[in-house]
Scaffold this motif. Structure first.
Motif, mmCIF file in Angstrom:
data_model
loop_
_atom_site.group_PDB
_atom_site.id
_atom_site.type_symbol
_atom_site.label_atom_id
_atom_site.label_comp_id
_atom_site.label_asym_id
_atom_site.label_seq_id
_atom_site.Cartn_x
_atom_site.Cartn_y
_atom_site.Cartn_z
ATOM 1 N N ALA A 6 -0.302 12.777 2.603
ATOM 2 C CA ALA A 6 0.205 12.052 3.773
ATOM 3 C C ALA A 6 -0.271 10.597 3.775
ATOM 4 O O ALA A 6 0.521 9.681 3.981
ATOM 5 C CB ALA A 6 -0.204 12.766 5.059
ATOM 6 N N HIS A 30 -8.918 11.253 5.049
ATOM 7 C CA HIS A 30 -7.652 11.988 5.007
ATOM 8 C C HIS A 30 -6.800 11.657 6.228
ATOM 9 O O HIS A 30 -6.240 12.508 6.884
ATOM 10 C CB HIS A 30 -7.925 13.504 4.914
ATOM 11 N N ASN A 31 -6.715 10.377 6.541
ATOM 12 C CA ASN A 31 -6.008 9.906 7.724
ATOM 13 C C ASN A 31 -5.140 8.728 7.286
ATOM 14 O O ASN A 31 -5.652 7.748 6.746
ATOM 15 C CB ASN A 31 -7.053 9.487 8.757
ATOM 16 N N ALA A 32 -3.825 8.827 7.513
ATOM 17 C CA ALA A 32 -2.903 7.815 6.999
ATOM 18 C C ALA A 32 -3.230 6.426 7.543
ATOM 19 O O ALA A 32 -3.174 5.430 6.826
ATOM 20 C CB ALA A 32 -1.465 8.193 7.353
ATOM 21 N N GLU A 33 -3.595 6.401 8.821
ATOM 22 C CA GLU A 33 -3.913 5.130 9.462
ATOM 23 C C GLU A 33 -5.126 4.476 8.775
ATOM 24 O O GLU A 33 -5.108 3.298 8.430
ATOM 25 C CB GLU A 33 -4.250 5.477 10.905
ATOM 26 N N LYS A 34 -6.178 5.283 8.593
ATOM 27 C CA LYS A 34 -7.400 4.764 7.970
ATOM 28 C C LYS A 34 -7.143 4.401 6.513
ATOM 29 O O LYS A 34 -7.786 3.527 5.945
ATOM 30 C CB LYS A 34 -8.514 5.810 8.029
ATOM 31 N N ALA A 53 1.927 6.603 3.346
ATOM 32 C CA ALA A 53 1.748 5.390 4.145
ATOM 33 C C ALA A 53 1.340 4.222 3.262
ATOM 34 O O ALA A 53 1.822 3.101 3.430
ATOM 35 C CB ALA A 53 0.703 5.632 5.231
#
Lengths: 354, 392
Positions: free
Chosen positions: B119, B92-96, B123
């Motif tokens: 989110a 649940h991390n946009a970067e990951k 991305a």
């Protein structure tokens, strides 16, 4: 030509390593040998390395624990992103990014300075406590703020988007509460990130070697002795802490211009993210700038490279953290390194003994 | 001797790790549209959190899609070609999430069933737009998720849920004085509240209290409940997830306040909360596109298959993901697509068909408009005797 000191040589090696890393990556990208997965990792690993360098200045050189560096990244990310979104159509890419970068870094430095004024006068662990709270406050404020712009100017609200009263036709939401900022132009790339990493390395390395740097380190080693030799303790602490915050802010600018959505959530800017940065610094060696860069890069990439192992990857990652910590810090491991690795190289012994 | 041992252990560990990473690379380098063994296959990737706080959603998406893929493959595949399916974790991390997307691209993904949460979806949508890859998010409900023409979704958008809830309450004349308790730190909750508040006056509803909580402070709701009570709310609208809702029901009961409660799909699952007295949920109304105890054959078969394979009752996310795979199948078949087409060609082909197909799925009969939004009817259900009963 003046002969280089040992420290200068070591600094140059660090810079050369970064440049070599960049060149190798570029060659792989140009020849198409690098997978798109790795390509996507290059910018994030560079900005985490930058943030780790910044934090190491605070933790390793100044000797004050900061648990809020992710909060500083957050300020850099949001302030630059607000500027970029507002001027997205008005300015061409290059000047817009340069201005956004300056704004992000300046805002972070300013807030670092303001926090430093009361806290750095104190002795003890207050900085850790205050920065921890600061990071959480920033995160919560940004989660609650609604900001929009229309032809009448800026609108702010802490309630909800509707209460900003934006003009329906010309209004544009910039910060949409917990949903954050969307549509930041993807202006950062690997080359820019590496340049910023090199600049921050040069700043920190030169600072450490300068008269100011020696003053800062003397405060770390013995505050009373430093004070008695006439060093203005608060001033030098403020100097180091502000620069440290500004470098974290620079990492934040790269962060927000790398992915197009920015939310002030705990996973990016919360307490855990600050601890993550601290882990990079501790495992790379406190006070060892080169170590921070290497540790940040390895530790960021590692869980990604372990994707092949599916759900075990987080387990392996934590084991690697423990192994690295033992290798770096346990007395037996240090003894082992001194006894065995020195056979292969004299330089290792010197470094290990230092 | 001891050092020798240490050294050899270290060596073994290093080699094991290097081996695993290389193995990871090896399987990921098959070209698009071709399985590792060289057959022509459709490659569908999925992204969602399978670790961390939102892991339940990502896991549901992963498993729901897996069931659909297995069914389609068992029935002979799409246009005679098998589907290969791979899921990547994004925490649940946009970067990951972008990293996961790139990993899947290296694997040869041609279509994306993802991402699970909003989110990260925003991305990743930037990246699929750049690559012109077809993306169908099962549960990315934030409005901007589908701003590009290559992105479609299965679930309702947040604004649609808010508007539909207000319409539903207004048209059924459930109440006129409404209290709202929502999570201001959660885009899902805040998004629904916003459009609910905008639509409420049109439906003759009066919002007498709107109280927020946030993710750091979600165990004690007595002040929010008290304010709703003092303001005389007849119905409390809860656009939140079921964990907090179960606490609100308990705490309202403790002070003897018994308004009607109305929620959205986030409340689905409230009957499964541990240590929760489900009699408190009696009479709670919710709008949800999927109910695991519905009696139609499609739902029954899916729920049974899911229970057999994973040992738990599927939630709405699994159903959305299941429908997403079937929507892709329908579009690919309508377009007569083959795996040797490029990612961009496939995207154009599917995009052209998405607005024409009609999928009879677990979450209703769905058609799509060209802006990526699904058209399906929300089902209003009421909890009676521990069961969902349709209100229509």
């Amino acid at each position: 030509m003046k002969k280089l000191t040992k420290q200068q040589k070591s600094n140059l090696i660090t810079l050369a390593m970064v440049v070599c890393f960049y060149l190798i990556c570029e060659i792989f990208i140009r020849t198409g040998l690098m997978s798109s997965h790795l390509k996507g990792l290059l910018v994030p690993l560079t900005y985490y390395a930058i943030a780790a360098v910044g934090l190491n200045l605070c933790v390793g050189i100044l000797g004050e624990l900061s648990l809020g560096h992710a909060g500083f990244m957050c300020i850099g990310a949001f302030s630059s992103s607000i500027f970029s979104v507002m001027t997205r159509d008005a300015l061409p890419t290059v000047p817009r990014f340069i201005l956004a970068f300056i704004i992000g870094v300046a805002m972070t430095a300013l807030l670092g300075f303001l926090i430093g004024i009361p806290v750095l006068r104190l002795n003890g662990d207050y900085l850790a406590i205050v920065t921890l709270a600061f990071g959480e406050i920033i995160k919560n404020i940004l989660n609650a703020v609604y900001m929009g712009v229309d032809d009448k100017g800026l609108h702010l609200s802490l309630k909800d988007a509707a209460s900003m009263g934006l003009d329906a036709s010309t209004g544009k939401k910039i910060i949409n509460g917990a949903m954050g900022i969307t549509g930041t132009p993807s202006d950062s790339n690997f080359t820019i990130a590496i340049i910023i990493l090199l600049v921050s390395l040069i700043i920190v390395q030169n600072l450490v070697q300068s008269r100011d740097g020696r003053a800062i380190m003397s405060i770390r080693d013995n505050r009373i002795a430093a004070e008695s030799t006439g060093i203005n303790v608060t001033k030098y602490k403020m100097l180091a802490f502000t620069i440290s915050a500004a470098i974290a802010g620079a990492a934040g600018v790269l962060f927000s211009h790398n992915i197009s959505t920015l939310t002030a959530q705990g996973i990016y800017f919360g307490y855990n993210a600050s601890i993550m940065l601290l882990v990079y610094v501790v495992l790379g060696g406190i006070g060892n700038i080169r170590g921070s860069v290497i540790a940040a890069m390895i530790l960021y990439v590692l869980p990604e490279l372990l994707r092949g192992m599916d759900k075990y990857r987080m387990l392996i990652y934590s084991i690697v953290l423990i192994v690295m910590m033992l290798f770096n810090w346990s007395p037996k491991a240090i003894e082992f390194r001194q006894n065995h690795l020195s056979k292969f190289s004299k330089r290792f012994r010197k470094e290990a003994a230092r | 001797m001891r050092h020798m041992l240490k050294k050899s252990i270290a060596l073994v560990l290093v080699m094991a790790m290097a081996g695993m990473t290389l193995a990871g690379c090896g399987e990921s380098n098959a070209p698009e549209g071709e399985s590792a063994s060289g057959e022509a296959v459709f490659k569908i990737g999925a992204i969602g959190p399978s670790t961390g706080g939102a892991a339940a959603y990502g896991t549901a998406v992963k498993n729901g899609a897996q069931i659909a893929v297995d069914e389609i493959n068992a029935a002979g595949g799409i246009n005679g070609y098998m589907i290969e399916y791979k899921f990547e974790d994004d925490e649940h991390n946009a970067e990951k999430s972008v990293n996961a997307y790139n990993t899947l691209k290296d694997w040869g993904m041609q279509m994306l069933d993802g991402t699970t949460t909003s989110a990260p979806c925003l991305a990743v949508a930037e990246k699929t737009k750049a690559d012109n890859m077809f993306q169908l998010t099962p549960s990315g409900s934030s409005l901007e998720c589908t701003q590009y023409d290559n992105v479609f979704r299965v679930c309702f958008s947040d604004p649609a849920q808010g508007t539909k809830s207000a319409e539903y309450i207004g048209s059924k004349k459930l109440a006129t004085k409404i209290g709202v308790i929502y999570d201001s730190s959660d885009p899902y909750s805040a998004g629904i509240y916003e459009t609910f508040a905008a639509e409420a006056p049109n439906q003759g509803l009066e919002i007498v209290s709107a109280e927020a909580f946030n993710s750091d402070n979600k165990t004690d709701f007595s002040s929010q409940i008290g304010k709703a009570k003092d303001a005389g709310a007849e119905l409390i609208f809860l656009p939140i997830y079921y964990t907090e809702a179960s606490l609100i029901l308990q705490q309202a009961n403790q002070i003897g306040y018994q308004p009607m409660f109305f929620g959205c799909d986030g409340l689905d699952g409230i009957l499964g909360v541990e240590n929760f007295d489900t009699s408190l949920a009696e009479g709670v109304m919710l709008l949800t596109p999927f109910a695991a105890d519905a009696q139609d054959n499609l739902t029954k078969n899916f729920v049974n298959a899911y229970k057999d394979a994973y040992g738990e009752t599927p939630i709405q996310f699994a159903a959305d993901s299941y429908d997403a795979i079937y929507a892709m199948e329908a579009a690919l078949e309508a377009a007569n697509a083959t795996p040797d087409m490029s990612v961009s060609e496939l995207c154009e082909a599917i995009k052209g068909q998405m607005t024409k197909i009609k999928v009879v799925g677990l979450t209703g009969t769905i058609t799509w408009s060209s802006d990526g939004e699904p058209n399906k009817e929300p089902k209003g259900v009421r909890i009676e005797n521990g069961q969902y009963v349709s209100m229509d």
